[in-house]
Design a protein around this motif. Structure first.
Motif, PDB file in Angstrom:
ATOM      1  N   SER A  32       0.794  -1.275  -0.069  1.00 19.26           N
ATOM      2  CA  SER A  32       0.019   0.002  -0.061  1.00 19.26           C
ATOM      3  C   SER A  32       0.817   1.266   0.071  1.00 19.26           C
ATOM      4  CB  SER A  32      -1.016   0.025   1.296  1.00 19.26           C
ATOM      5  OG  SER A  32      -0.065  -0.159   2.400  1.00 19.26           O
ATOM      6  N   LYS A  33       2.286   0.952   0.741  1.00 20.31           N
ATOM      7  CA  LYS A  33       2.805   2.404   0.681  1.00 20.31           C
ATOM      8  C   LYS A  33       3.741   2.589  -0.624  1.00 20.31           C
ATOM      9  CE  LYS A  33       6.077   4.685   3.906  1.00 20.31           C
ATOM     10  NZ  LYS A  33       6.955   4.801   4.886  1.00 20.31           N
ATOM     11  N   ARG A  34       4.264   1.457  -0.974  1.00 17.76           N
ATOM     12  CA  ARG A  34       5.172   1.483  -2.466  1.00 17.76           C
ATOM     13  C   ARG A  34       4.120   1.931  -3.555  1.00 17.76           C
ATOM     14  NH1 ARG A  34       9.925   0.928  -4.976  1.00 17.76           N
ATOM     15  NH2 ARG A  34       9.405   0.054  -7.093  1.00 17.76           N
ATOM     16  N   PHE A  35       2.903   1.786  -3.558  1.00 24.03           N
ATOM     17  CA  PHE A  35       2.216   2.066  -4.627  1.00 24.03           C
ATOM     18  C   PHE A  35       1.268   3.199  -4.242  1.00 24.03           C
ATOM     19  CE2 PHE A  35       3.398  -2.186  -5.612  1.00 24.03           C
ATOM     20  CZ  PHE A  35       3.902  -2.153  -7.027  1.00 24.03           C
ATOM     21  N   LYS A  36       1.461   3.936  -3.023  1.00 24.98           N
ATOM     22  CA  LYS A  36       0.782   4.999  -2.617  1.00 24.98           C
ATOM     23  C   LYS A  36      -0.739   4.856  -2.833  1.00 24.98           C
ATOM     24  CE  LYS A  36       4.623   7.978  -4.027  1.00 24.98           C
ATOM     25  NZ  LYS A  36       5.356   9.158  -4.833  1.00 24.98           N
ATOM     26  N   LEU A  37      -1.275   3.783  -2.154  1.00 29.59           N
ATOM     27  CA  LEU A  37      -2.886   3.589  -2.520  1.00 29.59           C
ATOM     28  C   LEU A  37      -3.553   4.437  -1.539  1.00 29.59           C
ATOM     29  CD1 LEU A  37      -2.674  -0.343  -2.532  1.00 29.59           C
ATOM     30  CD2 LEU A  37      -2.321   1.156  -4.419  1.00 29.59           C
TER      31      LEU A  37
END
Length: 478
Positions: free
Chosen positions: A4-9
């Motif tokens: 979720s953080k990696r892809f800025k969800l």
């Protein structure tokens, strides 16, 4: 670093359908074959069919003496690092399978009388009867076998949540049930600094398998051997001083027979009813998805912030301009609120060859509470949600719009969510008339109802009776 953080969800684990793994390591959860069987969806059925196809193919080759072919198929079961689930510490590196361990699995199966006799029918049976096969091996095997559906699921989640995909990524071995062999292709998948990523639904992961060797051994195998020793009036038989009752202790039986899985398998081959009895009892117990608290404890992530999720809905201005924001906020709230009863949210689900759209389409897999009761009495394998970001104007056209999405095969229960009703009692009467005319069952909710539902969830935890929903539904059928 989580997906979720990696892809800025902009989402937390409770509002996501997949496991929000730390892609720098492994999350201590496993894909369970039995959980797949409990998933009431075409996707779950596809996964179960693949597992059965692969396992029966390997056993058939072993039974026919085609050992080289069986071992070749098993060698394709390599380290599934891309899910980031399992027991590894530090960087993900797979748990159990590779060339040497695949040979060990083949060797254990090919030398097992339980396998050659047909006693083993399911992959999860092996954890009870095949030496060297435990939860890690079964999880790795299952992950490999359902790689095709996991790729499809990952691509759908990417489209749904806005996750960037990289083209032409090697898929890894994919099982083809028609040719009964593996194939590979290039696919679109998310990439992290650790490599390609496969997303896994929360509904199919567990912390333990449905079958437990220790439980089977102690309460079925040892109990059977106690009876054997009593009938034989062996040296293990003791007599109580007061009642003169004959008995044999499990401790003495274990000392005589041992506790190896090989011994368990030998006893089971000669007494197959022991396995049947255990599996019947094990399968009768609820094998429940992990709730929010267990997932949070396993991942080390926060529990749901119910007030924040609710407020994100209430803060959206009323009107068509913010209709999409409202629908997204309602989906986030409902996905967290109704999990694990309702899973697999599909926003903008299309039916009738794409001519009609359902705002949010959920799969009903409830094992208790209101939604479970619904599934036993009304067509409700899928629950449809329509979101109307306005108040006062909601009337018959909105009701009819949702009713036209119902069918006996898809489901006939839906939820209509809006900000407020000009005449709530009159709208409820219209919903009841629709139900009595066979148009399906519509539960109408406004902002006040959402507050009540959040309060109920905060108070009672998972597997809700959902008193408010139950009352509203019964009003439709009175």
């Amino acid at each position: 670093m989580r997906v979720s953080k990696r892809f800025k969800l902009g989402r937390t684990q409770p509002t996501l359908d997949f496991v929000d793994v730390d892609y720098n390591g492994d999350t201590g959860l496993f894909i369970s074959p039995k959980a797949l069987a409990n998933l009431p969806s075409d996707w779950g059925d596809q996964c179960v069919s693949l597992v059965q196809s692969f396992f029966s193919t390997v056993l058939a080759h072993i039974t026919a003496g085609h050992h080289g072919e069986a071992e070749r198929l098993l060698k394709a079961l390599r380290e599934p690092n891309e899910t980031h689930l399992g027991l590894s510490t530090g960087k993900s590196r797979g748990r159990a399978l590779g060339d040497s361990s695949a040979h060990d699995v083949w060797n254990a199966l090919s030398n097992s009388q339980a396998a050659s006799s047909g006693l083993i029918r399911d992959l999860e049976d092996t954890v009870l009867l095949i030496p060297g096969i435990g939860v890690d091996v079964i999880s790795d095997m299952t992950t490999n076998i359902i790689r095709g559906p996991l790729i499809d699921y990952t691509q759908r989640m990417a489209a749904q949540y806005g996750i960037e995909l990289s083209p032409d990524v090697p898929s890894g071995p994919i099982w083809n049930p028609t040719t009964k062999d593996w194939f590979e292709e290039f696919v679109d998948l998310p990439m992290t600094p650790q490599g390609k990523l496969l997303l896994v639904p929360k509904a199919i992961v567990r912390r333990h398998l449905a079958y437990n060797l220790g439980e089977y051994y102690r309460f079925h195998v040892l109990t059977h051997l106690q009876d054997v020793e009593l009938r034989a009036n062996s040296q293990l038989v003791q007599i109580t001083k007061k009642t003169k009752k004959r008995f044999v202790t499990k401790k003495d039986v274990e000392e005589k027979y041992g506790n190896s899985k090989k011994m368990v398998a030998e006893i089971t081959v000669n007494n197959p009813s022991l396995l049947d009895d255990y599996k019947q009892k094990a399968n009768s117990r609820p094998y429940l998805p992990l709730d929010h608290d267990l997932i949070a404890a396993t991942e080390g992530t926060p529990k749901p912030d119910w007030d924040a999720l609710l407020q994100s809905v209430l803060d959206i201005p009323t009107g068509n301009v913010d209709a999409k924001r409202y629908e997204t906020a309602v989906e986030s709230l409902f996905t967290a609120l109704f999990y694990p009863d309702l899973t697999n949210p599909v926003p903008q689900s299309r039916i009738h060859d794409g001519r009609k759209i359902i705002d949010i389409d959920y799969t009903n897999m409830a094992k208790g509470g209101f939604f479970n009761w619904l599934s036993k009495h009304y067509p409700s394998g899928r629950i449809f949600v329509e979101c109307k970001n306005y108040g006062g104007k909601v009337a018959n056209p909105e009701m009819d719009q949702l009713a036209r999405r119902f069918s006996p095969s898809r489901g006939q229960v839906g939820i209509l969510v809006c900000r407020s009703f000009a005449d709530k009692a009159r709208f409820a009467t219209g919903c009841r008339d629709t139900a009595k005319d066979g148009g399906g069952y519509i539960i109408a909710l406004d902002d006040k109802d959402l507050k009540a539902l959040v309060h109920e969830r905060k108070t009672n935890g998972q597997f809700q009776a959902w008193t408010l929903l139950s009352q509203k539904f019964r009003a439709l059928t009175d």
